[in-house]
Scaffold this motif. Structure first.
Motif, PDB file in Angstrom:
ATOM      1  N   LYS A   1      32.512  26.675 -25.582  1.00  0.00           N
ATOM      2  CA  LYS A   1      32.340  25.241 -25.388  1.00  0.00           C
ATOM      3  C   LYS A   1      31.310  24.667 -26.365  1.00  0.00           C
ATOM      4  O   LYS A   1      31.501  23.573 -26.909  1.00  0.00           O
ATOM      5  CB  LYS A   1      31.929  24.942 -23.949  1.00  0.00           C
ATOM      6  N   GLY A   2      30.237  25.414 -26.594  1.00  0.00           N
ATOM      7  CA  GLY A   2      29.222  24.937 -27.539  1.00  0.00           C
ATOM      8  C   GLY A   2      29.821  24.743 -28.931  1.00  0.00           C
ATOM      9  O   GLY A   2      29.571  23.738 -29.612  1.00  0.00           O
ATOM     10  N   ALA A   3      30.637  25.711 -29.341  1.00  0.00           N
ATOM     11  CA  ALA A   3      31.277  25.611 -30.664  1.00  0.00           C
ATOM     12  C   ALA A   3      32.271  24.450 -30.682  1.00  0.00           C
ATOM     13  O   ALA A   3      32.325  23.672 -31.633  1.00  0.00           O
ATOM     14  CB  ALA A   3      31.997  26.926 -30.979  1.00  0.00           C
ATOM     15  N   LEU A   4      33.022  24.327 -29.605  1.00  0.00           N
ATOM     16  CA  LEU A   4      34.042  23.272 -29.554  1.00  0.00           C
ATOM     17  C   LEU A   4      33.399  21.882 -29.648  1.00  0.00           C
ATOM     18  O   LEU A   4      33.877  21.005 -30.378  1.00  0.00           O
ATOM     19  CB  LEU A   4      34.827  23.384 -28.245  1.00  0.00           C
ATOM     20  N   LEU A   5      32.304  21.685 -28.915  1.00  0.00           N
ATOM     21  CA  LEU A   5      31.654  20.360 -28.936  1.00  0.00           C
ATOM     22  C   LEU A   5      31.051  20.085 -30.313  1.00  0.00           C
ATOM     23  O   LEU A   5      31.112  18.963 -30.817  1.00  0.00           O
ATOM     24  CB  LEU A   5      30.577  20.260 -27.857  1.00  0.00           C
ATOM     25  N   THR A   6      30.472  21.103 -30.930  1.00  0.00           N
ATOM     26  CA  THR A   6      29.860  20.915 -32.247  1.00  0.00           C
ATOM     27  C   THR A   6      30.916  20.589 -33.293  1.00  0.00           C
ATOM     28  O   THR A   6      30.783  19.633 -34.062  1.00  0.00           O
ATOM     29  CB  THR A   6      29.105  22.193 -32.676  1.00  0.00           C
TER      30      THR A   6
END
Ligand SMILES: NC(=O)c1ccc[n+]([C@@H]2O[C@H](COP(=O)([O-])OP(=O)(O)OC[C@H]3O[C@@H](n4cnc5c(N)ncnc54)[C@H](O)[C@@H]3O)[C@@H](O)[C@H]2O)c1
Length: 341
Positions: free
Chosen positions: A208-213
């Motif tokens: 999720k962190g990668a997706l949001l970034t």
């Protein structure tokens, strides 16, 4: 004290009406669905969209549009994007004018226009002030501290709306970058669907962190190509709204994604939804805008394929991971050649 018309008695329109009435403004609440207004007036509560919040006396539920608009200094458009043009045309037909305020997030299918552009076309003469940001109705209506943005090319008009809406619980900033604020607030709903898909598939915080970034990089790339200022996308209407929507249990867009990730079909998910999830239409509009401008939007492309082509969500996420390896360094604003993602 101002007189305000709120058009759209959904969860956000009702919340704004309650908020303004609590600040002693005189509010008239109108909706296209008069049976819905009858229900609200009958129990002084919007049980369909905002259960548990009593309407203050300062809200007059008004089924006649002309009466709701008459004498209003401010008119807030809080209808779903698919109903915005029709609603604005009805307002135009009354010949009445006001400071228009647009509180909807989304793009018009077909024309691919922003909501303030739809209002400018339909109601020329007064520029609409955009009022958006990370603001779930369920939290604002309970008085939980929230910050949003009043955006207009005219600082004076933006300030008037800032002063109208600001309270100790709702902090309102101004911004002159209307396009940037509006694209940020609209496009983030597509990334929120992708974040929900990750939840539904059981993926972790790394995903999720990668997706949001990468989602923010994608929103920024497209938004800048469409005329927004880069730094706007790192503010409340961009990163702020993206974080809130993608982690929230209140977000309908995130929930749409979660249910798809758990294996439900698009038809099953949408059939059961009472409230609008703007990200579904925005995914299609954003995809078309990106194609027109030659901007790479890999996450939006996958979300659109899941929604429109029934692509398997797991295969879509795997396709994102298997893309050609790239540098994270930023090399330019637009275009497939310059943009690194
Ligand atoms: N719910 C939130 O927390 C929230 C927060 C910020 C922004 N928004 C945005 O506000 C807009 C409205 O969302 P919502 O959550 O209130 O929707 P909702 O689904 O809760 O309610 C929509 C309401 O609009 C009415 N409506 C539909 N078409 C209309 C028309 N043509 N004219 C007049 N009324 C019409 C419906 O009858 C309904 O009462 C959306 O663009 C949404 O993205 C919502």
């Amino acid at each position: 004290m101002s007189r305000v018309a709120v058009l759209g008695a959904g969860s956000w329109g009702t919340t704004l009406a309650v908020h303004l009435a609590q600040a002693e403004h005189e509010v008239r609440l109108w909706d296209i669905d008069s049976a819905h207004l009858d229900q609200i007036e009958g129990c002084r509560e919007n049980r369909k969209f905002l259960a548990g919040i009593a309407l203050p006396e300062g809200i007059k539920v008004q089924p006649k549009l002309e009466v709701a608009l008459d004498g209003a200094e401010f008119t807030l458009f809080v209808v779903p994007s698919h109903g915005m043009r029709g609603c604005a045309e009805r307002v135009a037909a009354t010949g009445l004018s006001s400071q228009w305020v647009c509180a909807a997030k989304g793009l018009e299918l077909g024309t691919l226009k922003r909501m303030t552009e739809v209002l400018a076309e339909t109601l020329p003469g007064v520029e609409a002030v955009l009022l958006v940001g990370p603001s779930h109705a369920e939290e604002v209506s309970r008085g939980l501290p929230t910050s949003i943005v009043a955006a207009a090319a005219s600082e004076t008009q933006a300030r008037r709306v800032q002063e109208l809406c600001a309270s100790p619980r709702l902090r309102v900033y101004t911004n002159r970058d209307v396009a940037g604020c509006e694209y940020g607030a609209g496009l983030k709903n597509v990334i929120a669907i992708a974040a929900g898909i990750c939840d539904g598939l059981g993926y972790g915080d790394n995903t999720k962190g990668a997706l949001l970034t990468r989602g923010l990089a994608e929103i920024t790339r497209l938004g800048v190509a469409l005329g927004g200022r880069r730094e706007t996308f790192y503010g409340l209407t961009g990163m702020g709204d993206l974080i809130t929507t993608a982690i929230s249990r209140h977000s309908r867009n995130r929930l749409v994604g979660e249910r798809l990730g758990r294996g439900e079909t698009v038809e099953q998910v949408l059939a059961g939804m009472v409230m609008v999830a703007e990200g579904v239409n925005t995914a299609q509009a954003a995809y078309q805008l990106a194609l027109q401008r030659g901007v790479e939007t890999p996450i939006t492309e996958q979300v659109r394929s899941i929604l429109l082509e029934r692509k398997d969500p797991r295969a879509a996420l795997e396709a994102l991971m298997a893309r050609e390896l790239k540098s994270e360094e930023w090399k330019g604003d637009t275009g497939r050649v310059a943009a690194q993602d």
